[in-house]
Design a protein around this motif. Structure first.
Motif, PDB file in Angstrom:
ATOM      1  N   ARG A  79     -10.128  12.202  12.098  1.00 38.27           N
ATOM      2  CA  ARG A  79      -8.914  13.008  11.935  1.00 38.27           C
ATOM      3  C   ARG A  79      -8.346  13.461  13.270  1.00 38.27           C
ATOM      4  O   ARG A  79      -7.140  13.657  13.404  1.00 38.27           O
ATOM      5  CB  ARG A  79      -9.203  14.218  11.036  1.00 38.27           C
ATOM      6  CG  ARG A  79      -8.015  15.155  10.843  1.00 38.27           C
ATOM      7  CD  ARG A  79      -6.815  14.435  10.208  1.00 38.27           C
ATOM      8  NE  ARG A  79      -5.617  15.233  10.192  1.00 38.27           N
ATOM      9  CZ  ARG A  79      -4.739  15.302  11.182  1.00 38.27           C
ATOM     10  NH1 ARG A  79      -4.945  14.623  12.319  1.00 38.27           N
ATOM     11  NH2 ARG A  79      -3.646  16.018  11.083  1.00 38.27           N
ATOM     12  N   GLN A 134      -6.193   8.183   3.640  1.00 33.11           N
ATOM     13  CA  GLN A 134      -6.610   9.440   3.026  1.00 33.11           C
ATOM     14  C   GLN A 134      -6.783  10.540   4.082  1.00 33.11           C
ATOM     15  O   GLN A 134      -6.313  11.669   3.914  1.00 33.11           O
ATOM     16  CB  GLN A 134      -7.913   9.240   2.258  1.00 33.11           C
ATOM     17  CG  GLN A 134      -8.432  10.496   1.572  1.00 33.11           C
ATOM     18  CD  GLN A 134      -9.754  10.251   0.847  1.00 33.11           C
ATOM     19  OE1 GLN A 134     -10.330   9.177   0.967  1.00 33.11           O
ATOM     20  NE2 GLN A 134     -10.220  11.230   0.123  1.00 33.11           N
ATOM     21  N   GLU A 165      -3.462  11.507   5.451  1.00 36.28           N
ATOM     22  CA  GLU A 165      -2.495  11.832   4.401  1.00 36.28           C
ATOM     23  C   GLU A 165      -1.267  10.926   4.476  1.00 36.28           C
ATOM     24  O   GLU A 165      -0.123  11.379   4.452  1.00 36.28           O
ATOM     25  CB  GLU A 165      -2.084  13.302   4.477  1.00 36.28           C
ATOM     26  CG  GLU A 165      -3.247  14.272   4.327  1.00 36.28           C
ATOM     27  CD  GLU A 165      -2.830  15.721   4.542  1.00 36.28           C
ATOM     28  OE1 GLU A 165      -1.663  16.038   4.289  1.00 36.28           O
ATOM     29  OE2 GLU A 165      -3.674  16.516   4.981  1.00 36.28           O
TER      30      GLU A 165
END
Length: 391
Positions: free
Chosen positions: A231, A385, A388
């Motif tokens: 991330r 995922q 996003e």
């Protein structure tokens, strides 16, 4: 021999390579080639392509070339010393006929990132020139010159475009090296200050032009495997870039995860630290409006920032973008295929993208769906995922 100098590539390969030398020297990567143009049969040219790549791997940097690189304010002396010993390792590249896609080639580069990153641009240039010299033995250069001069006339005839800055980004998809050089010299002679320079380091040195470029997709893709967690990989990539260049080379690439994910990570710190951003997929007008609004929301005057447009640009599109954003921000335009391969023939849409780093899949998820590239569907779904990104 098509490639006669290791400088015959884009500047951002060298700027990324310096980051690799200083921060990721042990990284192992894999690149794969793809032709997005349907119905192209490259199988008859496999032997020629292999021969050209063999010659490419014999090249070394000359003292003159090393001195030129060392004269750039952001290139460090230890990197120049490394390049003095460098050559492209032929054992790391393979060229075979595809067993899955008729007419397609499987070109795979696998090895140390530091030693393989310079393959991409010259290999794509080789594929293009071998294909076109076989398909069009008497090139339509007069048609190309007419088209090129008509584009230049569009700019010179419009007083609103005195401040436009157009650069050549066309090395990887050029018709030929000789035509590429003619395009550059014509732009230099006719456009004056409206011609900002070229991404090609060899021609920049040869013709006294400004070499242009910062980071490419492979850099931010590799950070997916090299950063602390997925991330934060885009943030990690920008921070490592800033650590290496200390405010220089400040154009951030915005489309490895799509614009929405880019804006989430490109916070006030990065808005102030970087000089601007580069568009390379999705609607360029929407992208520009979103980025200007983002700067304002982060208390940054967008008029102090540069928006670089480089996605499938043509002269009419660049002119339209220049007029839309005039006075609202600084703009620059990198035109590739439409400059160096517009002789009335269908150009090849060829790419070579990193698909793995340190054994882990990496991906680019583009706002232009056909530009998304990953050979691991499970990883691509996971990446969407995490960031996003709509499927």
């Amino acid at each position: 021999m098509i490639i006669t100098s290791l400088l015959d590539t884009d500047l951002y390969k060298f700027t990324m390579m310096q980051v690799v030398l200083h921060h990721f020297p042990a990284a192992q990567v894999e690149y794969k080639y793809k032709c997005r143009t349907p119905g192209i049969d490259l199988r008859p040219y496999v032997g020629e392509i292999r021969d050209e790549i063999h010659e490419l791997c014999q090249l070394r940097f000359t003292d003159e070339e090393l001195a030129y690189l060392g004269s750039m304010r952001f290139i460090k002396s230890d990197y120049v010393d490394f390049l003095g010993l460098f050559h492209l390792p032929e054992r790391c590249i393979s060229v075979t006929e595809s067993a899955e896609v008729p007419g397609e080639l499987d070109i795979v580069v696998k090895g140390p990132w530091l030693h393989t990153t310079l393959f991409e641009i010259p290999v794509l240039s080789i594929v293009n020139e071998v294909y076109f010299r076989n398909r069009h033995r008497v090139p339509a250069y007069d048609e190309g010159r007419q088209r090129l001069n008509a584009k230049i006339d569009m700019v010179l005839a419009d007083p609103e475009l005195r401040d436009i800055r157009i650069a050549d980004y066309g090395t990887r998809r050029r018709f030929s090296k000789a035509w590429h050089e003619e395009v550059i010299t014509t732009l230099k002679n006719r456009m004056g200050e409206c011609f900002a320079g070229t991404s090609n380091v060899f021609f920049a040195m040869r013709h006294g032009l400004t070499p242009l470029g910062t980071m490419g997709h492979e850099y931010l893709q590799a950070c997916q495997a090299l950063g602390p967690r997925l991330r934060d990989s885009q943030i990690f990539g920008f921070e490592m870039w800033a650590r290496e260049y200390r405010g220089d080379l400040g154009i951030a690439l915005s489309d490895v995860y799509g614009m929405t994910a880019f804006l989430r990570d490109f916070d006030m710190y990065f808005c102030k630290l970087f000089d601007g951003a580069r568009h390379d997929s999705g609607d360029p007008f929407q992208w520009g409006e979103r980025l200007i609004a983002h700067y304002r929301a982060n208390r940054v005057d967008p008029r102090t920032k540069t928006l670089v447009f480089s996605d499938s640009l043509t002269f009419p599109l660049a002119i339209e973008l220049a007029k839309r954003f005039k006075g609202r921000c600084q703009t620059a335009f990198g035109i590739g295929t439409n400059l160096t391969n517009d002789l009335s023939y269908q150009p090849l849409q060829v790419v070579m993208k990193m698909v793995r780093c340190n054994g882990q899949p990496v991906a680019k998820v583009s706002d232009t769906p056909e530009k998304t590239m990953c050979d691991d569907k499970a990883y691509l779904a996971y990446l969407r995922q995490v960031f996003e990104i709509p499927g």
